[in-house]
Design an enzyme around this catalytic site. Structure first.
Site, PDB file in Angstrom:
ATOM      1  N   LYS A 171      55.870   4.522  25.612  1.00  0.00           N
ATOM      2  CA  LYS A 171      55.078   3.773  26.597  1.00  0.00           C
ATOM      3  C   LYS A 171      55.896   2.572  27.066  1.00  0.00           C
ATOM      4  O   LYS A 171      55.990   1.553  26.378  1.00  0.00           O
ATOM      5  CB  LYS A 171      53.752   3.330  25.994  1.00  0.00           C
ATOM      6  CG  LYS A 171      52.824   2.601  26.963  1.00  0.00           C
ATOM      7  CD  LYS A 171      51.460   2.345  26.317  1.00  0.00           C
ATOM      8  CE  LYS A 171      50.563   1.505  27.199  1.00  0.00           C
ATOM      9  NZ  LYS A 171      50.311   2.103  28.520  1.00  0.00           N
ATOM     10  N   GLU A 193       0.845  -1.192   0.000  1.00  0.00           N
ATOM     11  CA  GLU A 193       0.000   0.000   0.000  1.00  0.00           C
ATOM     12  C   GLU A 193       0.880   1.241   0.000  1.00  0.00           C
ATOM     13  O   GLU A 193       2.038   1.201   0.442  1.00  0.00           O
ATOM     14  CB  GLU A 193      -0.881   0.060   1.255  1.00  0.00           C
ATOM     15  CG  GLU A 193      -2.049  -0.886   1.266  1.00  0.00           C
ATOM     16  CD  GLU A 193      -2.877  -0.729   2.531  1.00  0.00           C
ATOM     17  OE1 GLU A 193      -4.014  -1.215   2.539  1.00  0.00           O
ATOM     18  OE2 GLU A 193      -2.377  -0.119   3.517  1.00  0.00           O
ATOM     19  N   ARG A 250      43.605   6.260  36.295  1.00  0.00           N
ATOM     20  CA  ARG A 250      43.527   5.084  35.428  1.00  0.00           C
ATOM     21  C   ARG A 250      44.669   4.115  35.698  1.00  0.00           C
ATOM     22  O   ARG A 250      44.526   3.176  36.456  1.00  0.00           O
ATOM     23  CB  ARG A 250      43.485   5.455  33.943  1.00  0.00           C
ATOM     24  CG  ARG A 250      42.990   4.283  33.072  1.00  0.00           C
ATOM     25  CD  ARG A 250      43.363   4.398  31.601  1.00  0.00           C
ATOM     26  NE  ARG A 250      44.768   4.161  31.371  1.00  0.00           N
ATOM     27  CZ  ARG A 250      45.324   2.946  31.285  1.00  0.00           C
ATOM     28  NH1 ARG A 250      44.581   1.877  31.426  1.00  0.00           N
ATOM     29  NH2 ARG A 250      46.617   2.808  31.069  1.00  0.00           N
ATOM     30  N   ASP A 251      45.828   4.353  35.121  1.00  0.00           N
ATOM     31  CA  ASP A 251      46.866   3.330  35.149  1.00  0.00           C
ATOM     32  C   ASP A 251      47.383   3.061  36.554  1.00  0.00           C
ATOM     33  O   ASP A 251      47.740   1.932  36.885  1.00  0.00           O
ATOM     34  CB  ASP A 251      48.024   3.743  34.239  1.00  0.00           C
ATOM     35  CG  ASP A 251      48.833   2.541  33.764  1.00  0.00           C
ATOM     36  OD1 ASP A 251      48.396   1.406  34.023  1.00  0.00           O
ATOM     37  OD2 ASP A 251      49.889   2.743  33.141  1.00  0.00           O
ATOM     38  N   HIS A 277      56.134   7.639  29.441  1.00  0.00           N
ATOM     39  CA  HIS A 277      55.351   6.871  30.416  1.00  0.00           C
ATOM     40  C   HIS A 277      56.155   5.649  30.842  1.00  0.00           C
ATOM     41  O   HIS A 277      56.733   4.950  30.018  1.00  0.00           O
ATOM     42  CB  HIS A 277      54.037   6.426  29.772  1.00  0.00           C
ATOM     43  CG  HIS A 277      53.233   5.468  30.589  1.00  0.00           C
ATOM     44  ND1 HIS A 277      52.251   5.871  31.459  1.00  0.00           N
ATOM     45  CD2 HIS A 277      53.269   4.092  30.672  1.00  0.00           C
ATOM     46  CE1 HIS A 277      51.702   4.812  32.037  1.00  0.00           C
ATOM     47  NE2 HIS A 277      52.299   3.720  31.571  1.00  0.00           N
ATOM     48  N   ARG A 328     -11.037 -11.214  14.617  1.00  0.00           N
ATOM     49  CA  ARG A 328     -10.709 -11.919  15.857  1.00  0.00           C
ATOM     50  C   ARG A 328     -10.821 -10.937  17.015  1.00  0.00           C
ATOM     51  O   ARG A 328     -11.018  -9.736  16.808  1.00  0.00           O
ATOM     52  CB  ARG A 328      -9.270 -12.443  15.789  1.00  0.00           C
ATOM     53  CG  ARG A 328      -8.247 -11.342  15.472  1.00  0.00           C
ATOM     54  CD  ARG A 328      -6.831 -11.872  15.456  1.00  0.00           C
ATOM     55  NE  ARG A 328      -5.879 -10.934  14.882  1.00  0.00           N
ATOM     56  CZ  ARG A 328      -5.329  -9.910  15.538  1.00  0.00           C
ATOM     57  NH1 ARG A 328      -5.667  -9.667  16.790  1.00  0.00           N
ATOM     58  NH2 ARG A 328      -4.451  -9.123  14.938  1.00  0.00           N
TER      59      ARG A 328
END
Length: 880
Positions: free
Chosen positions: A773, A248, A603-604, A803, A340
């Site tokens: 790092k 439709e 964090r670390d 680091h 139904r």
């Protein structure tokens, strides 16, 4: 009276209690004196035994209606439904077998087996409910062939109306307005292409033999025609046993209005007014209202007339719903007849007083509408407004993905004007095999506003725990100002995606425990956690060493910091980054006199010392002070890496929420995250678009600097991370993961030349800074001096960031050597969180650089309260 006396026969067995009279509609009898009724008056029992050929709440609804008419009840169930309420709520119940490889739903579609069970158990009527076989002409015919009454429309009705294409033609023949669409069901996607060529996009494909949003697809783009056609047909086949679909023209932003009708098969049809079912998700109704009070009265009457004209011409028998779309100009279009009973029939029952399911049984037994007590002029105008909400076990924030599990708590709402149709109970197992609806609540009140308040209370009052539900989403819908006008369209949910963000929802309720979704169920979760600890002790997976726990261990610790004046913000280095962008910020770092420090405590440092188990609340407590006393820091490393998944999987906290809450409290210091290249924050390679989207969201939520690394320095992984972080607008730090010893030429691959070559490739990628790092603490002072000085000579305009971990005890010396060799930034941790496997002491580095050209600018006196705080925090985490 006629209503009661017409059923008062000697062979009937349903007894009316003293002081009541039988009524199945608004036309009811109210006795004026004790002489006006007879104690023990009886009504006809329509059938001896009724089977509900369905499951869950609609099967329960059918059996309750049958029991009230004094009919015996029979249930059928699939093996996966063996603990379902509809099984143990019936007088008799029978297991439906299925092939080992068949789906659980297939048992409820097995016509031959259902008929066999019915015959063997003495059933004389089968009610199909909704879904499954409710619209199947084959099932209705099989019932008739077996001498069993099908409680529903005739086979002819079903052939006409369960097939949406023939229903559409019937509407055209009855002068009921329709939407342009295909005249028959479609055989191929090419027919959809041809329809689109004539009428244009968008269009909608629908299942010809079912409803409920199954087998329905909206097509807005030409390239979607084939896959949408195939998926709609496949879903229709699996849901209804018939893959037929039709197409439709799609009406944008319509209202979905449906008229409830009942017919007795002789052309006599009544309507029970209309329902507004416009609040939908994926074409499946979510909230329904009766009547559609916000439509003009003349339009409502026209819809009633259309519905009666269409169904009376077809000699419609039993219950049905004639459905319409009403466009923005209030033009109605017929879309289908659902032959139904519907999920939302309860709202109509509440405003009309008509028991639709009992009416179905009585009509199926051969009664006329008049004998059932259904005369149009006597039904009366709807009484008040009713609202229905469907509570499902779905997660709105995961695109309504169904949830499974065990209901730990299940407590219903109740009260005046509240109706509950559901099948849940505490201890119930929610399986993935069937529809996710758990319960539907229906409320009725004098006005829409009062009904809305009542339904809101109902959703607040009910308690469902153990699985995700859509209750928060429903509350968002009910409290939305657009919904509260009573005028919504089928696009309402799509136009307001914020409705799905239930974890962020806040409501203006008097009960403070229910104003915030995060508070919902908090007390129960806490009690269960404490009970588990009391019975089973601390879970071993927490890693706590109970020998380190002493009486009063945490009581003696004061996790507080001095209050700070947040209005005294200077903007810090973050203001420079935001104003000048990544390139300008890199230049500022190179021109900066003195050594810049990045604090890794968030964090670390805690990842290395406390196995990444730092709670967000402990970071939030010190965030304002950190922003004040460390505003001249290069950055705070605070997100990404292992902290992301541990926050989510172990602490059960949202890492995104952690980032955004900390960002709000720390506006002056740049935030740095660790990005594992193509692995993002996970442990596998993700598709490129996922990494790009992740970085974009991370930057939007507060990350400024992306340290992109790969433990093996694999360039392809690094390049994806660099590109993703850069396109997100972040400051990109390309990382050289360090191992070996560059001062020892005999160490092989990881020589000074290796790192110089790698650094050049990273600079060529477009990174804004270089990071060394040293994850294993191998960078000794001599190596730091050699490597940094060589990188500085090779890249005079690129900031260098170093680091390390203090595993060997030489971390402070290495950072001092790196700074003297030309490093712009070094990583350190608050003294209380430094050393060992963490980073070198921030205080030690700052003290050693005092009164030198590399002065860090850190005020140790101001840092002292912050360091004391972290000393107490570390003590609190001692058992870990």
């Amino acid at each position: 009276t006629k209503d009661a006396a017409s059923f008062a026969r000697k062979d009937a067995s349903t007894t009316l209690y003293a002081g009541t009279a039988y009524s199945n509609g608004a036309k009811s009898y109210s006795p004026k004196s004790s002489d006006d009724f007879t104690i023990g008056e009886t009504i006809d029992r329509p059938f001896r035994k009724v089977m509900a050929a369905n499951r869950a709440e609609i099967a329960v609804r059918i059996m309750r209606a049958a029991t009230e008419l004094n009919c015996g009840t029979v249930a059928v169930y699939g093996y996966e439904d063996r603990y379902g309420q509809h099984r143990w709520g019936a007088d008799q119940s029978f297991l439906l077998d299925k092939a080992e490889e068949a789906t659980p739903i297939s048992a409820y579609l097995d016509i031959d087996q259902i008929i066999s069970v019915a015959k063997n158990s003495g059933v004389d009527a089968i009610h199909p409910g909704y879904g499954f076989l409710s619209e199947s002409p084959e099932f209705a015919q099989a019932c008739g062939d077996a001498g069993i009454v099908f409680v529903g429309p005739t086979v002819e009705n079903l052939l006409m109306f369960s097939d949406k294409t023939s229903a559409r033609q019937a509407a055209i023949d009855a002068d009921v307005p329709v939407i342009p669409g295909s005249d028959t069901s479609l055989d191929s996607a090419q027919q959809v292409v041809e329809f689109v060529e004539e009428y244009g996009l968008p269009v909608i494909i629908k299942a010809a033999m079912g409803g409920g949003g199954k087998g329905m697809r909206v097509i807005r783009n030409q390239e979607d025609i084939v896959p949408m056609f195939e998926s709609a047909s496949s879903e229709a086949l699996s849901s209804f046993g018939d893959g037929s679909v039709f197409v439709e023209k799609y009406v944008s932003n319509p209202r979905h209005i449906e008229v409830q009708i009942l017919g007795d098969g002789s052309g006599n049809v009544v309507h029970l007014y209309e329902r507004d079912c416009s609040v939908q998700r994926r074409h499946q109704k979510v909230v329904e209202m009766a009547p559609a009070f916000s439509l003009p009265t003349d339009l409502r009457k026209r819809l009633h007339e259309y519905a009666i004209t269409l169904t009376s011409r077809a000699n419609y028998k039993n219950a049905g719903t004639v459905e319409f779309l009403v466009d923005e100009d209030l033009n109605p279009y017929f879309i289908e007849v659902n032959p139904r009973v519907q999920v939302e029939h309860t709202v109509t029952e509440e405003v009309t007083g008509v028991d639709i399911v009992q009416s179905q049984l009585l009509i199926a037994s051969g009664k006329s509408l008049e004998e059932v007590g259904l005369v149009q002029e006597d039904i009366g105008w709807p009484r008040g407004v009713a609202i229905q909400c469907r509570v499902t076990t779905e997660n709105p924030e995961k695109d309504f993905a169904p949830d499974t599990g065990t209901l730990s708590v299940y407590r219903h709402s109740a009260g005046p004007g509240v109706r509950m149709d559901g099948i849940g109970y505490s201890g119930q197992t929610i399986t993935p095999y069937y529809d996710s609806m758990l319960v539907k609540y229906t409320v009725r009140a004098q006005t829409f506003t009062k009904a809305l308040a009542k339904m809101t209370r109902v959703l607040q009052e009910c308690r469902i725990r153990g699985v995700e539900t859509n209750i928060g989403f429903l509350l968002n819908v009910l409290t939305h100002p657009v919904f509260q006008t009573g005028i919504v369209t089928t696009s309402f949910i799509d136009q307001h995606p914020e409705l799905k963000k239930v974890s962020e929802s806040k409501w203006k309720f008097a009960n403070q425990q229910q104003t915030d979704m995060k508070k919902t169920g908090y007390a129960e979760r806490m009690l269960r956690y404490l009970a588990n600890l009391a019975v089973n002790g601390h879970p071993t997976e927490l890693g706590a060493d109970e020998t380190k726990l002493k009486p009063g261990h945490s009581d003696s610790l004061v996790l507080k910091v001095p209050e700070v004046d947040t209005s005294a913000s200077t903007g810090g280095l973050r203001k420079i980054l935001l104003d000048k962008g990544p390139e300008g910020f890199a230049q500022h770092v190179r021109n900066h006199e003195g050594l810049l420090l990045m604090d890794t405590t968030w964090r670390d440092a805690h990842q290395s010392l406390l196995a990444t188990r730092m709670r967000t609340k402990d970071l939030l407590e010190c965030a304002p002070l950190t922003n004040s006393v460390m505003s001249n820091a290069f950055a705070l490393e605070m997100w990404g890496g292992a902290t992301f998944d541990v926050s989510m999987r172990f602490l059960h906290e949202c890492p995104w929420e952690r980032l955004e809450r900390l960002r709000a409290l720390v506006p002056d210091i740049p935030f740095q995250m660790l990005l594992r290249g193509a692995n993002a924050v996970g442990y596998t390679s993700y598709p490129d678009n996922v990494v790009h989207k992740f970085c974009k969201q991370a930057h939007s939520s507060g990350i400024d600097i992306f340290r992109v690394f790969d433990s093996l320095n694999y360039l392809e992984n690094l390049k994806l991370g660099v590109d993703a972080a850069g396109s997100a607008g972040g400051f990109v730090e390309g990382t050289l993961c360090y191992t070996g010893d560059v001062t020892d030429p005999s160490r092989g691959k990881y020589s000074l030349e290796y790192y110089l070559e790698l650094s050049q490739k990273l600079v060529d990628m477009g990174v804004h800074s270089l990071a060394i790092k040293d994850m294993a603490g191998l960078l000794n002072p001599r190596a730091a001096k050699l490597l940094v000085s060589s990188l500085r000579a090779a890249h005079p305009n690129t900031p260098i960031h170093v680091h390390t971990h203090d595993t060997s005890g030489s971390g402070v010396a290495s950072m001092l050597a790196a700074a003297e060799a030309g490093a712009d930034i070094v990583d350190a941790a608050m003294d209380a969180m430094s050393g060992l496997t963490s980073q070198p002491s921030l205080g030690a580095i700052a003290a050693n650089m005092r009164n030198t050209p590399l002065e860090t600018g850190m005020d140790m006196g101001k840092l002292a309260p912050l360091n004391t705080y972290w000393e107490n925090v570390r003590s609190l985490y001692l058992p870990f």
